[in-house]
Write an enzyme that holds these catalytic residues in place. Structure first.
Site, PDB file in Angstrom:
ATOM      1  N   TYR A  27       0.841  -1.201   0.000  1.00  0.00           N
ATOM      2  CA  TYR A  27       0.000   0.000   0.000  1.00  0.00           C
ATOM      3  C   TYR A  27       0.879   1.254   0.000  1.00  0.00           C
ATOM      4  CZ  TYR A  27      -3.418  -3.456   1.682  1.00  0.00           C
ATOM      5  OH  TYR A  27      -4.209  -4.568   1.853  1.00  0.00           O
ATOM      6  N   HIS A 113       0.261 -12.040   1.488  1.00  0.00           N
ATOM      7  CA  HIS A 113      -0.512 -11.105   0.668  1.00  0.00           C
ATOM      8  C   HIS A 113      -0.666 -11.578  -0.776  1.00  0.00           C
ATOM      9  CE1 HIS A 113      -1.239  -6.518  -0.104  1.00  0.00           C
ATOM     10  NE2 HIS A 113      -2.337  -7.240  -0.223  1.00  0.00           N
TER      11      HIS A 113
END
Length: 163
Positions: A27, A113
């Site tokens: 992110y 992830h």
């Protein structure tokens, strides 16, 4: 948590009762972790639960020419690049680097992830055992898989049964 834009939103979230915060190196090429960490460092550690993600390391981008990371939907300089690494060393490095960016030692929950975006079989064979070892060693309290694909989640559950 929506507490990623800036500290004003973090304050509103906290005032509303939010105590679980999730972030990832992906992110904003680490910006989310740095911002969230700066906010959480001002709060008593026992008052929140914190998760981040591993499986992608941030490394210098040799092709950086002043551009932005818009190909990944982030409006941040693309001076870093994401490098997949599901090895034990890569998983441990990812956790250590997240701790450093956050400025917080204790991470409660670590997710692998989006493993299906790279190599799900490799992730299940290498990264999942590495995560389990981190939990066994007391480095984290809980582990998980972060995916938007139900088949990847199902395969992960089946794999965990055999660890």
């Amino acid at each position: 948590s929506a507490c990623l834009v800036g500290s004003e939103m973090c304050i509103r979230d906290r005032d509303s009762g939010i105590r679980y915060y999730d972030t990832a190196p992906h992110y904003g090429l680490g910006l989310s972790e740095r911002r969230l960490g700066a906010f959480l460092q001002t709060k008593p550690r026992e008052e929140y639960v914190l998760s981040t993600k591993v499986g992608r390391l941030l490394r210098p981008n040799p092709d950086h020419d002043g551009g932005l990371d818009t190909a990944n939907d982030f409006h941040v300089p693309d001076d870093l690049q994401r490098v997949w690494d599901f090895s034990d060393d890569g998983i441990r490095a990812g956790l250590d680097e997240s701790r450093e960016r956050l400025g917080i030692e204790q991470i409660d929950l670590v997710y692998l992830h989006d493993p299906e975006r790279h190599d799900l079989d490799l992730a299940l064979a290498e990264a999942l055992p590495a995560l389990e070892q981190l939990r066994s060693d007391g480095q984290v309290s809980a582990i998980g898989i972060g995916s938007m694909v139900s088949d990847a989640l199902a395969a992960s559950v089946l794999s965990l049964i055999h660890i």
